[in-house]
Each structure stands twice: as C-alpha cells, then as structure tokens.
Motif scaffolding. Structure first.
Motif, PDB file in Angstrom:
ATOM      1  N   ILE A   1      -6.345   8.869  -4.583  1.00 26.53           N
ATOM      2  CA  ILE A   1      -6.116   7.506  -4.138  1.00 26.53           C
ATOM      3  C   ILE A   1      -7.297   7.039  -3.304  1.00 26.53           C
ATOM      4  O   ILE A   1      -7.883   7.816  -2.549  1.00 26.53           O
TER       5      ILE A   1
ATOM      6  N   THR B   1       0.823  -1.209   0.000  1.00 23.56           N
ATOM      7  CA  THR B   1       0.000   0.000   0.000  1.00 23.56           C
ATOM      8  C   THR B   1       0.856   1.258   0.000  1.00 23.56           C
ATOM      9  O   THR B   1       0.496   2.253  -0.624  1.00 23.56           O
ATOM     10  N   LYS B   2       2.009   1.202   0.645  1.00 25.46           N
ATOM     11  CA  LYS B   2       2.884   2.379   0.680  1.00 25.46           C
ATOM     12  C   LYS B   2       3.324   2.779  -0.725  1.00 25.46           C
ATOM     13  O   LYS B   2       3.535   3.958  -0.997  1.00 25.46           O
TER      14      LYS B   2
ATOM     15  N   TYR C   1       0.600   4.967  -2.195  1.00 27.20           N
ATOM     16  CA  TYR C   1       0.710   6.333  -1.658  1.00 27.20           C
ATOM     17  C   TYR C   1       1.881   7.074  -2.300  1.00 27.20           C
ATOM     18  O   TYR C   1       1.785   8.265  -2.605  1.00 27.20           O
TER      19      TYR C   1
END
Length: 123
Positions: free
Chosen positions: A96, A81-82, A85
C-alpha cells in the motif's frame, strides 16, 4: 453520437454537429430530457447502498493470488483511507502507498511518485 468514417472507424462529432443538436429545442432528440422514475429510484437505491460493507466481497479479497499495489491519497473523500488499509490487510502479498494531502485523483497530484512506485512494484 459518433460519425462513421471509412472502414468502420468512428470519430466524435465536430462543433457544427453539436451546435445543430443544441439548436433543436426541447422535446427533440439530443435535448435534455428528465430521467424516468425507475432510473431515479435505481440511482437513489445505489446511493443508499454505497456505504454498506459487503462482507462476502471482503472475504473474496483473501483469494487474490497476485501481488497487488494499492495507491490512494490520504484525503480521498470517495474511498476512505481506512478501506485501503483494510484491503491491503486482506489481500495476500499486497503493498500500500498513501500519498499525503492527496484526494481521489492522487495519481494526478503525484504523477512522478506514482510512476516510480508502479515501476518499482512491477520491476
């Protein structure tokens, strides 16, 4: 293998065709053959390079001039998930949306929400 129909259209082979291919035995066309050493080495190299960040590719994200919607599940094991981002931070005008408790196929786990988010983004 597909079967040619009239006018160049193709259709997938039917169950009888698949059964014939399975009954041919080892060493014949359609049987399961071991991959070559070169293809195994290429797959191994690809797996090793998978997690290595490509900084030039990340820099190219800043050149995207279109509005962008990034959708992901927060439990995605294939794409952390990072990274989503990070992409959203590098792409100008990016939005997002992270779905809770969703894996890599978050669009299938949250179909109504994903459709609503995409329609709102496009609308």
């Amino acid at each position: 293998m597909a079967v040619r129909r009239r006018h160049g259209c193709r259709r997938p082979p039917g169950p009888r065709h698949r059964a014939r291919r399975r009954s041919r035995g080892p060493g014949r066309r359609g049987s399961s053959r071991p991959s070559s050493l070169a293809s195994r080495e290429a797959q191994y190299d690809a797996v090793l390079e998978w997690g290595i960040p490509d900084h030039s590719a990340l820099q190219r994200l800043t050149g995207i001039q279109c509005p962008t919607l990034i959708i992901q599940g927060d439990d995605d094991l294939m794409i952390p998930t990072k990274n989503s981002y990070l992409m959203a931070g590098l792409i100008p005008d990016a939005r997002i949306r992270i779905y809770p408790d969703a894996a890599h196929a978050s669009l299938f786990q949250y179909p109504a929400e994903a459709a609503k988010d995409v329609n709102a983004f496009l609308g």
